[in-house]
Design a protein around this motif. Sequence first.
Motif, PDB file in Angstrom:
ATOM      1  N   LYS A  32       0.900  -1.207   0.062  1.00 20.16           N
ATOM      2  CA  LYS A  32      -0.023  -0.023  -0.019  1.00 20.16           C
ATOM      3  C   LYS A  32       0.815   1.327  -0.069  1.00 20.16           C
ATOM      4  CE  LYS A  32      -3.755   2.482   2.519  1.00 20.16           C
ATOM      5  NZ  LYS A  32      -4.770   2.175   3.588  1.00 20.16           N
ATOM      6  N   THR A  33       1.765   1.325   0.810  1.00 21.84           N
ATOM      7  CA  THR A  33       3.005   2.257   0.830  1.00 21.84           C
ATOM      8  C   THR A  33       3.345   2.691  -0.659  1.00 21.84           C
ATOM      9  OG1 THR A  33       3.378   1.934   2.952  1.00 21.84           O
ATOM     10  CG2 THR A  33       4.877   3.331   2.018  1.00 21.84           C
ATOM     11  N   ILE A  43       5.404   5.950  -3.886  1.00 18.47           N
ATOM     12  CA  ILE A  43       6.596   6.133  -4.790  1.00 18.47           C
ATOM     13  C   ILE A  43       6.006   6.916  -6.129  1.00 18.47           C
ATOM     14  CG2 ILE A  43       7.772   4.729  -6.370  1.00 18.47           C
ATOM     15  CD1 ILE A  43       8.499   4.330  -3.314  1.00 18.47           C
ATOM     16  N   PRO A  44       6.854   7.967  -6.408  1.00 18.91           N
ATOM     17  CA  PRO A  44       6.070   8.994  -7.404  1.00 18.91           C
ATOM     18  C   PRO A  44       5.887   8.256  -8.829  1.00 18.91           C
ATOM     19  CG  PRO A  44       7.904   9.974  -6.267  1.00 18.91           C
ATOM     20  CD  PRO A  44       7.837   8.634  -5.644  1.00 18.91           C
ATOM     21  N   PHE A  45       6.957   7.393  -9.019  1.00 25.30           N
ATOM     22  CA  PHE A  45       6.542   6.782 -10.376  1.00 25.30           C
ATOM     23  C   PHE A  45       5.476   6.008 -10.363  1.00 25.30           C
ATOM     24  CE2 PHE A  45       7.370   2.969 -12.803  1.00 25.30           C
ATOM     25  CZ  PHE A  45       7.430   3.423 -14.310  1.00 25.30           C
ATOM     26  N   LEU A  77      -1.950   1.193 -11.771  1.00 24.41           N
ATOM     27  CA  LEU A  77      -1.197   0.529 -10.782  1.00 24.41           C
ATOM     28  C   LEU A  77      -1.225   0.961  -9.366  1.00 24.41           C
ATOM     29  CD1 LEU A  77       0.939  -1.672 -10.605  1.00 24.41           C
ATOM     30  CD2 LEU A  77       2.698   0.003 -11.363  1.00 24.41           C
ATOM     31  N   SER A  78      -1.164   2.353  -9.365  1.00 20.94           N
ATOM     32  CA  SER A  78      -1.219   2.781  -8.092  1.00 20.94           C
ATOM     33  C   SER A  78      -2.580   2.147  -7.196  1.00 20.94           C
ATOM     34  CB  SER A  78      -1.413   4.294  -7.972  1.00 20.94           C
ATOM     35  OG  SER A  78      -1.395   4.630  -6.746  1.00 20.94           O
ATOM     36  N   PHE A 127       8.643  11.196   2.953  1.00 20.91           N
ATOM     37  CA  PHE A 127      10.093  10.949   2.179  1.00 20.91           C
ATOM     38  C   PHE A 127      10.714  12.355   1.893  1.00 20.91           C
ATOM     39  CE2 PHE A 127      12.905   9.766  -1.472  1.00 20.91           C
ATOM     40  CZ  PHE A 127      13.137   8.518  -0.899  1.00 20.91           C
ATOM     41  N   SER A 128      11.887  12.552   2.339  1.00 20.29           N
ATOM     42  CA  SER A 128      12.498  13.889   2.095  1.00 20.29           C
ATOM     43  C   SER A 128      14.024  13.466   2.443  1.00 20.29           C
ATOM     44  CB  SER A 128      12.138  14.886   3.333  1.00 20.29           C
ATOM     45  OG  SER A 128      12.673  14.766   4.536  1.00 20.29           O
ATOM     46  N   ILE A 129      15.049  14.426   1.643  1.00 21.84           N
ATOM     47  CA  ILE A 129      16.515  14.236   1.736  1.00 21.84           C
ATOM     48  C   ILE A 129      16.857  14.196   3.427  1.00 21.84           C
ATOM     49  CG2 ILE A 129      16.992  16.433   1.637  1.00 21.84           C
ATOM     50  CD1 ILE A 129      18.857  13.609   0.055  1.00 21.84           C
TER      51      ILE A 129
END
Length: 347
Positions: free
Chosen positions: A40-41, A46-48, A55-56, A305-307
């Motif tokens: 699920k995550t 995931i951007p792509f 698919l998402s 999700f970040s640097i």
Amino acid sequence: MKAFLERKGVQLSFQAYAITALSYMALGLFASLITGVIIKTIGQEIPFINSITWLSEALINMGDFAIQPAIYGGAVGVAIAYGLKAPPLVMFSALFAGAYGAQFEGGGPAGAFVASLIAIEIGKLVSGETKIDIIVTPMVTIFTGFLIASFISPSIAQFLTSFGEVINWATDLRPFIMGILVAALMGLALTAPISSAAIAIMLELEGIAAGAATVGCAAQMIGFAASSYRENGVSGLFSQGLGTSMLQIANIMKNPMILIPPTLTGMILAPVATVWLQMENNAYGAGMGTSGLVGPIMTFNTMGFSIEIVWAVLLLYIIAPAVLSLLVSEWMRKKNLIQYGDMKLQA
């Protein structure tokens, strides 16, 4: 009575119930609830993947289905039955016990564990004792699972949830001390033949308490992988770093001193996670460490999700545990507390 229990494969022991059953419960959770959360995550974060609508949506629907109590509860029931070597009819009927225990009044993983365990052991007692075994065995197993889930499981689940809330509260209040304790205990539980993942999920650890637990578990896995690299090579690096540090349990029994480097590392890094970086996680990742990268994935799921989060994960889950554990183990080798070969994995 002892001879009868032995013949039926019922072992009234800590080994059977607190180690074997709990470990197989973790496998059942991993094959359903934890994997479902990961799927699920991926579909959500995931951007792509997220840019491909069909698919998402498929991944999110798949994950949502896998995390339903009836699904993961059934998986827990069958997994425990398999671990306790239950006869086929008992094993298949344990699916009901686990599913009902998880679903009834929010019993969750704890409810599934208790209902399944008792139903399986009672089912084993009657299995093969009558000429209509195909009816009696599943009926007794299902009926027992129903009764246990109805009267006992919700209370046990509530107790474990309340206990977990106390841990979460205490860690928020005293992140330095409690972070160290949580990291050490959960890390040791991961390396011992006990399921840290099952414990974290049953206690519903969250927030910085879950973050401290993740650090402690990662320190055990990456710590052993780095410290034993000369003895186990690349295969040992991956089997322990991405698999489990439980592989070292036989070596620990021979020389318990090898537990010091990864455990001390987790205790050192825990305050960095709880006080300075305030790392958080959820119950699904808290007891997994770097196993299958579930701990890092669930950290991103919890904190985003970040640097900055990526660097924090790399530092606390991989780089620092490897460096610190290696330094401590090398010092212990110089003091002859650890010898070459003490961490060699058996083929």
